[in-house]
Design an enzyme around this catalytic site. Sequence first.
Site, PDB file in Angstrom:
ATOM      1  N   LYS A  86       0.877  -1.171   0.000  1.00 22.34           N
ATOM      2  CA  LYS A  86       0.000   0.000   0.000  1.00 22.34           C
ATOM      3  C   LYS A  86       0.915   1.222   0.000  1.00 22.34           C
ATOM      4  CE  LYS A  86      -4.204   1.659   2.272  1.00 22.34           C
ATOM      5  NZ  LYS A  86      -5.123   1.646   1.137  1.00 22.34           N
TER       6      LYS A  86
HETATM    7  N1  PPE Z   1      -7.607  -1.688  -3.193  1.00 21.76           N
HETATM    8  C1  PPE Z   1      -7.123  -0.425  -3.160  1.00 21.76           C
HETATM    9  C2  PPE Z   1      -6.429   0.106  -4.365  1.00 21.76           C
HETATM   10  C3  PPE Z   1      -7.300   0.350  -2.019  1.00 21.76           C
HETATM   11  O1  PPE Z   1      -6.824   1.592  -1.999  1.00 21.76           O
HETATM   12  C4  PPE Z   1      -7.979  -0.185  -0.910  1.00 21.76           C
HETATM   13  C5  PPE Z   1      -8.189   0.614   0.334  1.00 21.76           C
HETATM   14  C6  PPE Z   1      -8.455  -1.518  -0.987  1.00 21.76           C
HETATM   15  C7  PPE Z   1      -8.225  -2.247  -2.140  1.00 21.76           C
HETATM   16  C8  PPE Z   1      -9.160  -2.195   0.167  1.00 21.76           C
HETATM   17  O2  PPE Z   1      -8.285  -2.482   1.221  1.00 21.76           O
HETATM   18  P1  PPE Z   1      -8.801  -2.560   2.740  1.00 21.76           P
HETATM   19  O3  PPE Z   1      -9.043  -1.150   3.172  1.00 21.76           O
HETATM   20  O4  PPE Z   1      -7.703  -3.218   3.470  1.00 21.76           O
HETATM   21  O5  PPE Z   1     -10.051  -3.352   2.719  1.00 21.76           O
HETATM   22  N2  PPE Z   1      -8.244   2.012   0.152  1.00 21.76           N
HETATM   23  C9  PPE Z   1      -7.996   2.879   1.273  1.00 21.76           C
HETATM   24  C10 PPE Z   1      -7.772   4.320   0.858  1.00 21.76           C
HETATM   25  C11 PPE Z   1      -8.923   5.109   0.376  1.00 21.76           C
HETATM   26  C12 PPE Z   1      -8.553   6.578   0.178  1.00 21.76           C
HETATM   27  O6  PPE Z   1      -9.248   7.264  -0.624  1.00 21.76           O
HETATM   28  O7  PPE Z   1      -7.632   7.064   0.825  1.00 21.76           O
HETATM   29  C13 PPE Z   1      -9.031   2.696   2.357  1.00 21.76           C
HETATM   30  O8  PPE Z   1     -10.137   2.239   2.110  1.00 21.76           O
HETATM   31  O9  PPE Z   1      -8.703   3.009   3.501  1.00 21.76           O
END
Ligand code: PPE
Length: 304
Positions: A157
């Site tokens: 991330k």
């Molecule tokens: N894919 C991506 C590209 C992504 O950014 C997130 C979270 C996920 C999947 C889901 O991951 P999880 O949160 O562990 O279920 N995106 C984060 C950032 C959003 C933002 O605009 O900043 C979030 O949901 O916290």
Amino acid sequence: MQELEKIWMNGELVPWKEAKIHVLTHALHYGTAVFEGIRCYKTNTGPAVFRLKDHLKRLYDSAHIVRMTIPYPPEELEKGVIDIIKANGVEECYIRPIVFRGYGEMGVDPSSCGVDCVIAVWCWGAYMGEKGIKEGVRAKISSYTRTYINSGSPRAKSSANYLNSSLAKIEAKDLGYDEAILLDINGFLSEGSGENIFYVKDGVIFTPHPYSILLGITRDTVIKIARKLGMEVKETLCTRDDLYLADEAFFTGTAAEITPIAEVDGRKIGTGKRGEITHLLQEVFFRVVRGEEPDYESWLTKLR
Ligand code: PPE
């Protein structure tokens, strides 16, 4: 942005307005940062952070991939998260730990720059609106391809990966959609700009195989909840046609929680409303994060 009181910066709780960094910070120029997004929910026994240890584990994994050493043990960041929520006196919030290459020498090579660590919290409602959670959002397959596994590192991330997301999101919104869905380099579904994606066909739940996606904690949560409810979940290669012909579809993410997808590229998904399985998963998910499902208590870090 609604400002709160304090931000955790390299181990200190500093006033919100004083949480500043130098303009020549390496990460600002070269994207050398990794971060997390975590939520704290109000429960009957006070605020509780959802899957804190799992999020921090992913933060250290992300740092490992991008070759940064986080200058604190996980227990200290765990305490930092709890301290900063308490210091801001909020019951529910979004938590953003970020670890980044700081101020040192300029140039792509980050090795002379130290690693800084910040944890901020803010109040964040439904990512794509309350209406989106209830009625579903309109999505578009992006003209941008998801970061290739050998150019970026989708499993990390990292801030650098989010230019890809940001371009896709801007494009989708410019065209009047709520969210973008990116395909991988081989043309298979990968994920949304800030969410994982699922669809339901004939009672079976499908989600893209973890090749070119961020391995979402909400994705894992939904898979575990669905399997425990006796549903079949397949992690596999998925195409845009599979999605167009699905009975239901939804995004998952810490910010997005579980957001139904009503339409993709002008095609209704199923009835074009929140599907029944999506609704059921939402109901269980919100009970789990609010501490109303004893089987999932171990996922909560209670603040009191
Ligand atoms: N894919 C991506 C590209 C992504 O950014 C997130 C979270 C996920 C999947 C889901 O991951 P999880 O949160 O562990 O279920 N995106 C984060 C950032 C959003 C933002 O605009 O900043 C979030 O949901 O916290």
